[in-house]
Every structure is written in structure tokens, then in C-alpha cells.
Design a protein around this motif. Sequence first.
Motif, mmCIF file in Angstrom:
data_model
loop_
_atom_site.group_PDB
_atom_site.id
_atom_site.type_symbol
_atom_site.label_atom_id
_atom_site.label_comp_id
_atom_site.label_asym_id
_atom_site.label_seq_id
_atom_site.Cartn_x
_atom_site.Cartn_y
_atom_site.Cartn_z
ATOM 1 N N VAL A 1 -2.808 -7.196 13.524
ATOM 2 C CA VAL A 1 -2.084 -8.153 12.665
ATOM 3 C C VAL A 1 -0.731 -7.579 12.258
ATOM 4 C CG1 VAL A 1 -4.067 -9.376 11.651
ATOM 5 C CG2 VAL A 1 -3.314 -7.210 10.653
ATOM 6 N N ALA A 2 0.172 -8.492 11.900
ATOM 7 C CA ALA A 2 1.492 -8.056 11.433
ATOM 8 C C ALA A 2 1.324 -7.343 10.091
ATOM 9 C CB ALA A 2 2.402 -9.270 11.273
ATOM 10 N N GLY A 3 2.219 -6.419 9.819
ATOM 11 C CA GLY A 3 2.090 -5.713 8.546
ATOM 12 C C GLY A 3 3.378 -5.006 8.167
ATOM 13 N N LYS A 4 3.376 -4.463 6.964
ATOM 14 C CA LYS A 4 4.560 -3.750 6.479
ATOM 15 C C LYS A 4 4.169 -2.338 6.090
ATOM 16 C CE LYS A 4 6.995 -7.789 4.903
ATOM 17 N NZ LYS A 4 7.624 -8.507 3.811
ATOM 18 N N GLU A 5 5.015 -1.403 6.461
ATOM 19 C CA GLU A 5 4.723 -0.012 6.124
ATOM 20 C C GLU A 5 5.936 0.620 5.441
ATOM 21 O OE1 GLU A 5 2.537 1.988 5.631
ATOM 22 O OE2 GLU A 5 2.768 3.962 6.525
ATOM 23 N N THR A 6 5.677 1.301 4.341
ATOM 24 C CA THR A 6 6.760 2.029 3.677
ATOM 25 C C THR A 6 6.733 3.481 4.138
ATOM 26 O OG1 THR A 6 6.652 0.609 1.737
ATOM 27 C CG2 THR A 6 7.711 2.749 1.460
ATOM 28 N N VAL A 7 7.763 3.825 4.881
ATOM 29 C CA VAL A 7 7.900 5.202 5.349
ATOM 30 C C VAL A 7 8.515 6.014 4.218
ATOM 31 C CG1 VAL A 7 9.009 6.690 7.055
ATOM 32 C CG2 VAL A 7 8.262 4.380 7.691
ATOM 33 N N GLN A 8 7.848 7.091 3.847
ATOM 34 C CA GLN A 8 8.332 7.898 2.724
ATOM 35 C C GLN A 8 8.843 9.240 3.233
ATOM 36 O OE1 GLN A 8 4.935 7.863 -0.123
ATOM 37 N NE2 GLN A 8 4.416 5.908 0.855
ATOM 38 N N LEU A 9 9.917 9.687 2.634
ATOM 39 C CA LEU A 9 10.530 10.943 3.055
ATOM 40 C C LEU A 9 10.459 11.936 1.904
ATOM 41 C CD1 LEU A 9 11.954 11.646 5.691
ATOM 42 C CD2 LEU A 9 14.111 11.035 4.616
ATOM 43 N N TYR A 10 9.791 13.046 2.145
ATOM 44 C CA TYR A 10 9.656 14.082 1.114
ATOM 45 C C TYR A 10 10.379 15.342 1.580
ATOM 46 C CZ TYR A 10 6.027 11.101 -0.893
ATOM 47 O OH TYR A 10 5.342 10.045 -1.447
ATOM 48 N N LEU A 11 10.970 16.025 0.613
ATOM 49 C CA LEU A 11 11.712 17.248 0.931
ATOM 50 C C LEU A 11 11.248 18.382 0.030
ATOM 51 C CD1 LEU A 11 14.255 18.454 2.435
ATOM 52 C CD2 LEU A 11 15.551 17.823 0.390
ATOM 53 N N GLY A 12 11.084 19.566 0.622
ATOM 54 C CA GLY A 12 10.720 20.737 -0.181
ATOM 55 C C GLY A 12 11.061 21.998 0.578
ATOM 56 N N GLU A 13 11.063 23.124 -0.125
ATOM 57 C CA GLU A 13 11.346 24.398 0.546
ATOM 58 C C GLU A 13 10.164 24.768 1.449
ATOM 59 O OE1 GLU A 13 13.593 26.763 -3.046
ATOM 60 O OE2 GLU A 13 11.490 26.254 -3.218
ATOM 61 N N GLU A 14 10.463 25.453 2.554
ATOM 62 C CA GLU A 14 9.353 25.861 3.428
ATOM 63 C C GLU A 14 8.480 26.887 2.700
ATOM 64 O OE1 GLU A 14 9.101 26.615 8.081
ATOM 65 O OE2 GLU A 14 9.924 28.338 6.992
ATOM 66 N N THR A 15 9.132 27.872 2.090
ATOM 67 C CA THR A 15 8.396 28.789 1.222
ATOM 68 C C THR A 15 8.788 28.408 -0.198
ATOM 69 O OG1 THR A 15 8.758 30.452 2.890
ATOM 70 C CG2 THR A 15 7.935 31.219 0.753
ATOM 71 N N VAL A 16 7.845 27.797 -0.865
ATOM 72 C CA VAL A 16 8.223 27.146 -2.125
ATOM 73 C C VAL A 16 8.389 28.177 -3.241
ATOM 74 C CG1 VAL A 16 7.633 25.311 -3.737
ATOM 75 C CG2 VAL A 16 6.811 25.209 -1.386
ATOM 76 N N SER A 17 9.559 28.151 -3.888
ATOM 77 C CA SER A 17 9.773 29.057 -5.027
ATOM 78 C C SER A 17 8.931 28.591 -6.203
ATOM 79 C CB SER A 17 11.232 29.065 -5.478
ATOM 80 O OG SER A 17 12.072 28.637 -4.473
ATOM 81 N N PRO A 18 8.481 29.547 -7.021
ATOM 82 C CA PRO A 18 7.552 29.185 -8.100
ATOM 83 C C PRO A 18 8.117 28.125 -9.040
ATOM 84 C CG PRO A 18 8.118 31.541 -8.156
ATOM 85 C CD PRO A 18 8.785 30.967 -6.970
ATOM 86 N N GLU A 19 9.422 28.079 -9.165
ATOM 87 C CA GLU A 19 9.972 27.137 -10.150
ATOM 88 C C GLU A 19 10.199 25.735 -9.583
ATOM 89 O OE1 GLU A 19 11.555 29.670 -8.812
ATOM 90 O OE2 GLU A 19 13.662 29.199 -8.409
ATOM 91 N N ASN A 20 9.877 25.546 -8.310
ATOM 92 C CA ASN A 20 10.161 24.233 -7.699
ATOM 93 C C ASN A 20 8.905 23.467 -7.286
ATOM 94 O OD1 ASN A 20 12.892 24.505 -7.957
ATOM 95 N ND2 ASN A 20 13.158 25.426 -5.938
ATOM 96 N N PRO A 21 9.026 22.156 -7.242
ATOM 97 C CA PRO A 21 7.907 21.354 -6.719
ATOM 98 C C PRO A 21 7.740 21.628 -5.229
ATOM 99 C CG PRO A 21 9.541 19.962 -7.809
ATOM 100 C CD PRO A 21 10.144 21.316 -7.677
ATOM 101 N N VAL A 22 6.541 21.381 -4.722
ATOM 102 C CA VAL A 22 6.299 21.579 -3.293
ATOM 103 C C VAL A 22 7.189 20.632 -2.497
ATOM 104 C CG1 VAL A 22 4.556 21.408 -1.462
ATOM 105 C CG2 VAL A 22 3.924 22.269 -3.732
ATOM 106 N N LYS A 23 7.210 19.402 -2.926
ATOM 107 C CA LYS A 23 8.070 18.421 -2.256
ATOM 108 C C LYS A 23 8.385 17.286 -3.223
ATOM 109 C CE LYS A 23 4.068 16.413 0.176
ATOM 110 N NZ LYS A 23 3.053 17.360 -0.284
ATOM 111 N N GLU A 24 9.481 16.599 -2.906
ATOM 112 C CA GLU A 24 9.910 15.486 -3.766
ATOM 113 C C GLU A 24 10.364 14.324 -2.896
ATOM 114 O OE1 GLU A 24 12.021 17.142 -7.584
ATOM 115 O OE2 GLU A 24 12.633 18.329 -5.856
ATOM 116 N N LEU A 25 10.141 13.127 -3.421
ATOM 117 C CA LEU A 25 10.550 11.926 -2.688
ATOM 118 C C LEU A 25 12.075 11.842 -2.657
ATOM 119 C CD1 LEU A 25 9.405 9.210 -1.429
ATOM 120 C CD2 LEU A 25 10.031 8.169 -3.623
#
Length: 757
Positions: free
Chosen positions: A663-687
Motif C-alpha cells: 500500500v501507499a504510505g509516508k515515511e519520515t526519514v530522520q537524520l541524527y548526528l553525533g560524535e563517533e567517540t562520544v565525549s562525556p559532555e555530549n549527547p550520543v546523537k541529536e536530530l
Amino acid sequence: MENRWQREIELLLKELTLDEKIAMIHGNGLFCTGGVERLSIPPLYLSDGPMGVRGEFLNDKWIPAENRADEVTYCLSNSAVAATWNRKLAREAGQVLGEEARGRGKDVILAPGVNHKRTPLCGRNFEYFSEDPYLTAQLAVPVIRGIQESDVAACVKHFAMNNQETERLYVNVEAEERTIRELYLPAFEAAVKEGESLSVMGAYNLIRGHHCCQHPELLQKILREELSYDGLIVSDWGGVHDTKEAAESALDVEMSVTDDFDDYCMAQPLKKAVLSGEVKEACVDEKVRHILLLMCRLRMIDIVASKGKDGTETVSVRPGKGRKTGSYNTPEHREKVLRAAEESIVLLKNEEGKLPLKEEKRKKVLVIGDNAVRRQALGGGSAEIKALYEITPLMGLKMELGGNCQIDYVAGYYVPEKEETDHNWQEDSLKGEEGARSEEDAASGKKAALQEKQRLLREEAVSLADSYDEVIFVGGLNHGQDVEGQDRESLMLPYAQEELLMALLDRREDMVIVLLAGSPVDVSSFAGRAKALVLMSYSGMEGGRALARVLLGKVNPSGKLAETWVEKLSDYGFSKEMFPGRELTEEEKKRMNAHLTENYREGIFSGYRYFDRKKKPVAFCFGHGLSYTDFIYEKMTVERKEKQEGKGFVLTVKVTVRNTGRVAGKETVQLYLGEETVSPENPVKELKGFEKLSLQPGENGEAVMYLTEKDFAHYQEKGRGWYIRSGRYLLSAAASLQDIRLQTGIDIPEEMGNYFI
Ligand code: BGC
């Protein structure tokens, strides 16, 4: 924003007496300011709110003015708009609101609310968009632009950090600068810079010891200077506490909930302060300038300057030429509201293809639950709406299923009605008797009788459940919980619904569960057992029809969660000091004119940023939402273009998605960005981006999103600015926060990073 009226405004300002200027800068009615008849300057007419244009009150009393033909299109709450993840629908939602506001003769519509959803307990979450500042900004901007197409001002509210209702007028907020900059200001910044919102409403609460509506740093330094904002700043109703501080702040108009208009801080008390020299008249002039500028921008007035024979310039004011007239209750508005409502519905769970309901099993349907028949429009606080009509879920099902089907309804649970008072809650809101009392509270003395009533209704529903082809439960919250002036105490479903659900599931494990709620609820006891779980928020006058169309498969659901649904409230780890705040000492109370203080100790780890970082399991993650079809993420490409000047760059990210279902449908593609090695003060990823694609079966489409260096930056306290660190980042194309489909690395080499923007 454009200001080509400066010279005329200065001339007109000179004509005004102090009394006239004072009249313009405070409420002269519950929803209007004073005009200046002598010079043909009209008052400003303001109206709530986010879900349509509110019904009329008498000018000076919270008594509904009857016979005003003020029933309107009941629009979606912002929580519902957010779940669409659709900028075009957000624009249309704004257009409907703006056109109706103008149609009802309003100049300013007090919407949208863009506050960050810090806790799921905030009573007003249904009026706000999301726990993610990017998503909020991306949807609030089109709403604002849509509203303002009709020569009506949007009024983005509540500036700022108005994240709880408990002690809302007297709660002080403390947070680190980074937290404020990264989570709590971006939506407002986007609203005034990209959305060009013509007005902003201050918040009730205090930040760092100052009430927001008269906050020197927040209003002047941040809003006026940093964001170069020259629109109107209006107080929340009763949010001004001190004449001198308000007068000297960047606030333009004081509104309140009482009818002693001359006694408002910025009325006679301010006049006295000006005459005694305590406050400069220039402060008043600055406010009047902003009001006149708004009137010119809205084409409410034309200021015409002419030169006399002796060369002296005079001005006169005429009604603005060509101002849009607006309209309300049009079929187009209803159509737009229906389309948005359809896309706001989130399919949380759908095992064994339970939904859509199969045609052969639709002969005899049992609908259970108060929300199936409840009209929601007239609740919520200032967001209440006199809807022209409201299609409830039961009505929607009957309308869409037609006459060959037997549809029966039982309540299943009981909702005690609020006790009638002769007072409007808003009138009482300054006296600390806030909010519409919860319906359960009102009945607390009758607990045993209530429990008995719930038992009887539960047993009735359970006893019937076996004898139907399908059982559809429609419960959740209502405006007893999703309401201005009070926060929820827990995430549990009210009115003994959990017991009902468990008992029903024992009988009918294939039951469809629909939750209507403006904020998450605890689903831990029944979500695991449910085959089909659907979420809808307050979705306007066509909400019931939209739901039916989704359940029956006439519409393929495409809503996604705009906030995390946690397993249990304690997962947030909030101490009392963090929410709803600790009681201030007597000295602090006096100094700040406040009662509570709360510390946003979680910092930037709010919502999914927290759960993602802590790897805590959640019931349903941010961005989650299923479809009746399947999507495959086939390819992701990233093209980088350096800016001609400076260090900046633009990344063009393309994600190819194919609809592999039937069936036809709609999809919201979401793009998240984060550091590969995440610094303690940062989120893993953000929209950082999203795009909604509409795909036929077998069709593929491309979501195109853009990132710039700013998307890689975090706010640094030390440098007081946005800092880009060099290193390797991960860019994820995802169907939800936890459903990452494609990933690619992005390098910011040493020579390109480590600098403040
Ligand atoms: C609310 C505002 C609303 C105003 C006017 C206040 O209680 O906080 O959002 O616009 O009343 O009704």
C-alpha cells in the motif's frame, strides 16, 4: 524584519500625550489594549490560542459573551501537529488559525506555544511540540508563517523556560548557559528569525531570580539585542509584578486577568513613576513604537505624513489599506484539519498485521472507553475552543463504517465530571488557586463509591468483549490531566483504566487499544500484551474521523513520536529540586518574589538525549511510528561543499527510500548526528534533519537534507559561543532514534574545526 515606517511612527509618537501612551501599553479589557480615539489609533485585539480562536468573553469579566457566533474550526493541538513531522501540514495548520483569527477580527493570536517538553508531567505539554528543539523549531516556523499570511500576528509563547505548571507564576528556574542555549532558546530564536513572529509572550516563571515578563537580560539582551527582535513583547496574563522593572525592561504590553485595568503596573502606577522622574518617559515611548510598528506591519493602520504650507509636518492615522479579511468555519479549513489529523496518528504497535481492521471482521464492533465519546474542545485552559462541531472516535467509526455494521458502545470506565463553580479558573489563577482541578480530585471524598462505579462499568465491558468481531478501546487522558495550571502527578492512566485494560486483554488479546493523550502515559503493564496500540493527541474537530480512517486502512498511519515514551516515571531520575522545585527560604522568597526554585541539573540530557546516553530502555523511543507498509532505506550519499568565505560548509545528504509493501504510505526519514567517540559532555546523537516522503507501492524516493557547520557545534560556557570540534562524526539516517538504517562517517579535520562560529 522590515521597518519602513520609522519616520511616520516618530512623528505620530510626538502627537501622543503620556496618558494616551500609557493607555496603549496595558490591557484595557481581558483581551484588548487601549486605543487612542482622538488619533484613530485602534486597540489591539488578542485571542487565545493554539487550537483555534477562543470564544469571546465580556470585555472585563470571565463570562462568556453569548450569541457572538464564535464557534470555530477546532484545530489540532501542537502535540498533534508535532506528531505529523510534516512542515507543509504545519503551515496549513497556521493558515487555518490565522485566517480564522482575522475572520473573528483579531490582531494577535496567542500561539504557538513552543516550550521544550522537559518532563512528561507538564500539564501544558499538549500545547507544545516536542522534547527536541530542532523538531519544535522546524514545525513552529511554518505554523507562524501560516498564521501571519492573514495579516494577524502570531505570538510565540512562553518566553522562556516555562516547563511546568506547578507554582507557574512563582517558580524560579536555574540552568547552565549551555542548557539554555541548546535546548530552551532555539525554538524561540527560529520563531523570531526564520518565522518572523510579530509578537512574543513572556513566561510566568522566573529565570535566575527575575520574572520573565520583566526580565532585563532575557528580554533586552537576548531577545532585542542578540536576536535583533523589534516585534511586540506582551506579558503573560498577570506575569508582571513590578512597575519599574517592567517599564525598564523590553516588555511592551502588560496583560492580566483582573478587571482593575488602571491599576496594572504599566497603567497609573507607571504614569506616576514617569511624572515623579523614577522612570524615563523614553521607556514608555519605546513600547509605543513597537505597538505602532506592529499595527503598520499588520496593515491595521496607515500613518500618513503631510507637510503644511509652513513646512511643518503633521501625521494622521487611517485604517490600513488592503488588510486581509480572513474567514472562519470554511470547508477548506475543515479539510486541512482532517488531513493534518490523519497524519498525526501514531501507530505504536501492530503485531500480526492486526491493523487495519479486516473487512470481514467488521460486522459487529464494540467500542469501549470514555474518550470514544468525549468532546475535548472545551477543555485544557486557555486553549479551550468553542468548536463548530467535534467528531468523536465513536462517531468517526460510525461515519466511516456505514450502516451494514453494528457498532455498540460501553463506557468501561467512569470520568467524574468537574464540579461547576461560578468562577473562571483564569480569574483565580493569580491567587494561587490554579488550574482546573482534576476531576478525580474533585471526587476524592467519594472514593469508595467511585471504585464501585468503576468496577461495575469494567465488568459490563468485560462481559461483552467476547461477543463482538472486534473490540476497540479508546481511552487515555483528557483535559482533566492535559490542562493548564497543573501538572500530572504520575504517568499512570487515570480512572482505573489500567485494571480495565488488563481485564479486557484477558478476554480479548486481539483488542485494539487507542490512547488519546497530549503527553506520554505509562503503558508498561499492557503494551507488551497488546497486539495493536495507537496514539492520537487532541486532533481537532475531525479527529474521530481521522482515527477511524486509520483503523480501517483508508489512511496509512505516518505519525511519529515527538517525545520519548518512558517505561516508568522514575526513569527520569528527577529529584524534587529538579522538579517541581524546592521551597525557597524566606529571604529568597522576598528577594525574588517567588516560592519555589528548581534546578535543571539534567542539563542538556533531557528527553531522548538522556535515555540514549544512559542506554536506558524506553517503551517507545523518540521518532517511533509504524506504517501499514514497509520501507527500505537503500542508499545514503553526502556531498560536501566548502563555503566561499570562512570555514563553513554545507553537506547535502540524500537518502533513498523504497516502499516495499503493498500500500501507499509516508515515511519520515530522520537524520541524527553525533560524535563517533562520544565525549562525556555530549549527547550520543541529536536530530538535525528530517524529510517526509510519500511513496506508492514499489516506488522509491529521495529525502534531501542539508547540514551546515552550525549543526556540528555545541555551546561552550567558557567562550560563550558555539564551538565546532574537529574529529569524526556519525551521521545516521533512521526511521526512529533507535531504528538506524544507514550510517556514514563525516570528518572535520583539525584545520577545519576547533573554532567558535
Ligand atoms: C496563559 C497564556 C494565555 C493567557 C491568555 C495565560 O494563563 O498562560 O498562554 O495566552 O492566559 O488567556
